[in-house]
Design an enzyme around this catalytic site. Structure first.
Site, PDB file in Angstrom:
ATOM      1  N   GLU A 289      42.070  40.836  40.318  1.00 31.00           N
ATOM      2  CA  GLU A 289      42.820  42.077  40.518  1.00 31.00           C
ATOM      3  C   GLU A 289      44.315  41.825  40.231  1.00 31.00           C
ATOM      4  O   GLU A 289      44.955  42.591  39.527  1.00 31.00           O
ATOM      5  CB  GLU A 289      42.616  42.541  41.963  1.00 31.00           C
ATOM      6  CG  GLU A 289      42.935  43.994  42.165  1.00 31.00           C
ATOM      7  CD  GLU A 289      42.665  44.404  43.607  1.00 31.00           C
ATOM      8  OE1 GLU A 289      42.020  43.641  44.351  1.00 31.00           O
ATOM      9  OE2 GLU A 289      43.123  45.503  43.967  1.00 31.00           O
TER      10      GLU A 289
ATOM     11  N   ARG B  90      30.185  28.778  48.310  1.00 30.37           N
ATOM     12  CA  ARG B  90      28.952  29.126  49.023  1.00 30.37           C
ATOM     13  C   ARG B  90      27.718  29.025  48.135  1.00 30.37           C
ATOM     14  O   ARG B  90      26.598  28.839  48.625  1.00 30.37           O
ATOM     15  CB  ARG B  90      29.094  30.491  49.685  1.00 30.37           C
ATOM     16  CG  ARG B  90      30.053  30.459  50.865  1.00 30.37           C
ATOM     17  CD  ARG B  90      30.280  31.826  51.442  1.00 30.37           C
ATOM     18  NE  ARG B  90      30.988  32.713  50.560  1.00 30.37           N
ATOM     19  CZ  ARG B  90      32.317  32.818  50.486  1.00 30.37           C
ATOM     20  NH1 ARG B  90      33.076  32.075  51.262  1.00 30.37           N
ATOM     21  NH2 ARG B  90      32.890  33.647  49.644  1.00 30.37           N
TER      22      ARG B  90
HETATM   23  P1  AMP Z   1      33.883  38.196  41.885  1.00 25.04           P
HETATM   24  O1  AMP Z   1      34.366  37.178  40.887  1.00 25.04           O
HETATM   25  O2  AMP Z   1      34.847  39.332  42.084  1.00 25.04           O
HETATM   26  O3  AMP Z   1      32.473  38.684  41.559  1.00 25.04           O
HETATM   27  O4  AMP Z   1      33.870  37.486  43.304  1.00 25.04           O
HETATM   28  C1  AMP Z   1      32.809  36.693  43.652  1.00 25.04           C
HETATM   29  C2  AMP Z   1      33.240  35.543  44.525  1.00 25.04           C
HETATM   30  O5  AMP Z   1      34.124  35.940  45.562  1.00 25.04           O
HETATM   31  C3  AMP Z   1      32.027  34.959  45.189  1.00 25.04           C
HETATM   32  O6  AMP Z   1      32.066  33.549  45.089  1.00 25.04           O
HETATM   33  C4  AMP Z   1      32.072  35.457  46.617  1.00 25.04           C
HETATM   34  O7  AMP Z   1      31.743  34.420  47.494  1.00 25.04           O
HETATM   35  C5  AMP Z   1      33.518  35.936  46.841  1.00 25.04           C
HETATM   36  N1  AMP Z   1      33.603  37.329  47.364  1.00 25.04           N
HETATM   37  C6  AMP Z   1      34.149  38.399  46.734  1.00 25.04           C
HETATM   38  N2  AMP Z   1      34.095  39.505  47.476  1.00 25.04           N
HETATM   39  C7  AMP Z   1      33.515  39.154  48.634  1.00 25.04           C
HETATM   40  C8  AMP Z   1      33.147  39.870  49.846  1.00 25.04           C
HETATM   41  N3  AMP Z   1      33.377  41.185  50.017  1.00 25.04           N
HETATM   42  N4  AMP Z   1      32.514  39.171  50.813  1.00 25.04           N
HETATM   43  C9  AMP Z   1      32.246  37.852  50.665  1.00 25.04           C
HETATM   44  N5  AMP Z   1      32.564  37.137  49.582  1.00 25.04           N
HETATM   45  C10 AMP Z   1      33.209  37.758  48.562  1.00 25.04           C
END
Ligand code: AMP
Length: 183
Positions: free
Chosen positions: A104, A67
């Site tokens: 996780e 995205r």
């Molecule tokens: P992180 O590495 O945990 O910060 O996850 C970020 C990536 O996961 C991003 O590219 C987001 O598009 C996706 N993502 C994680 N959690 C969500 C959520 N609750 N809603 C939408 N996209 C998420």
């Protein structure tokens, strides 16, 4: 530095759709497709990003799979600069630099093309993604930008989940700009 005003924030916030229990039970997925298909919200968002970042003297935008590509590529075109994708492992065809990060459960890996910044020395780069949660992906992307020889000037997220500490980890490496915070 220009920040979002209250009216703009409301327009963008109201265009985000919460989808409960996606992709697994207990997760509230922040769906941004409802920003993209709302011409007022999408143009409010992109105009704001343009107005803020036209002052930054950027050379490239880096967007995170998938995205981050949408907002990043649109913004790069508005600013008249290049766009670089950071992709999940195995998707980029040429020689890559890769960075692992912990999830996780298990590990994941993102990659950038070795020549992504076309040999420009210390290119000024903005990193962009739709959302930061644990910060693992963004942190790895900041590392890749540095390893590819560029300078990450700021990391921008449309949505920050502030009940997780991910953004704090990224802030140790580069300034973070969030448009909408979810507490
Ligand atoms: P992180 O590495 O945990 O910060 O996850 C970020 C990536 O996961 C991003 O590219 C987001 O598009 C996706 N993502 C994680 N959690 C969500 C959520 N609750 N809603 C939408 N996209 C998420």
């Amino acid at each position: 530095m220009l920040i979002l005003n209250k009216i703009e924030r409301k327009i963008i916030e109201e265009a985000i759709r919460d989808v409960k229990d996606f992709p697994k039970p207990g997760v509230v997925f922040k769906d941004i497709t409802t920003i993209l298909n709302d011409k007022k919200a999408f143009s409010t968002l992109m105009n704001h990003l343009y107005q803020r970042y036209k002052e930054y003297d950027l050379d490239f935008i880096v967007g995170i799979d998938a995205r981050g590509f949408i907002f990043g590529a649109a913004l790069a075109q508005m600013l008249g600069i290049g766009f670089v994708p950071v992709r999940k492992r195995g998707k980029l065809p040429y020689t890559t630099i890769s960075e692992k990060y912990t999830l996780e459960y298990g590990i994941d890996e993102v990659e950038i093309h070795i020549d992504a910044f076309r040999g420009e020395k210390d290119a000024r780069v903005l990193l962009i993604d739709d959302l930061i949660a644990t910060g693992g992906t963004a942190n790895a992307a900041v590392t890749l930008i540095k390893q590819a020889g560029a300078h990450c000037v700021e990391a921008c997220f449309i949505i920050t989940l502030t009940f997780l500490d991910g953004y704090k980890e990224v802030e140790k490496k580069t300034p973070v700009y969030s448009l909408v915070e979810v507490k």
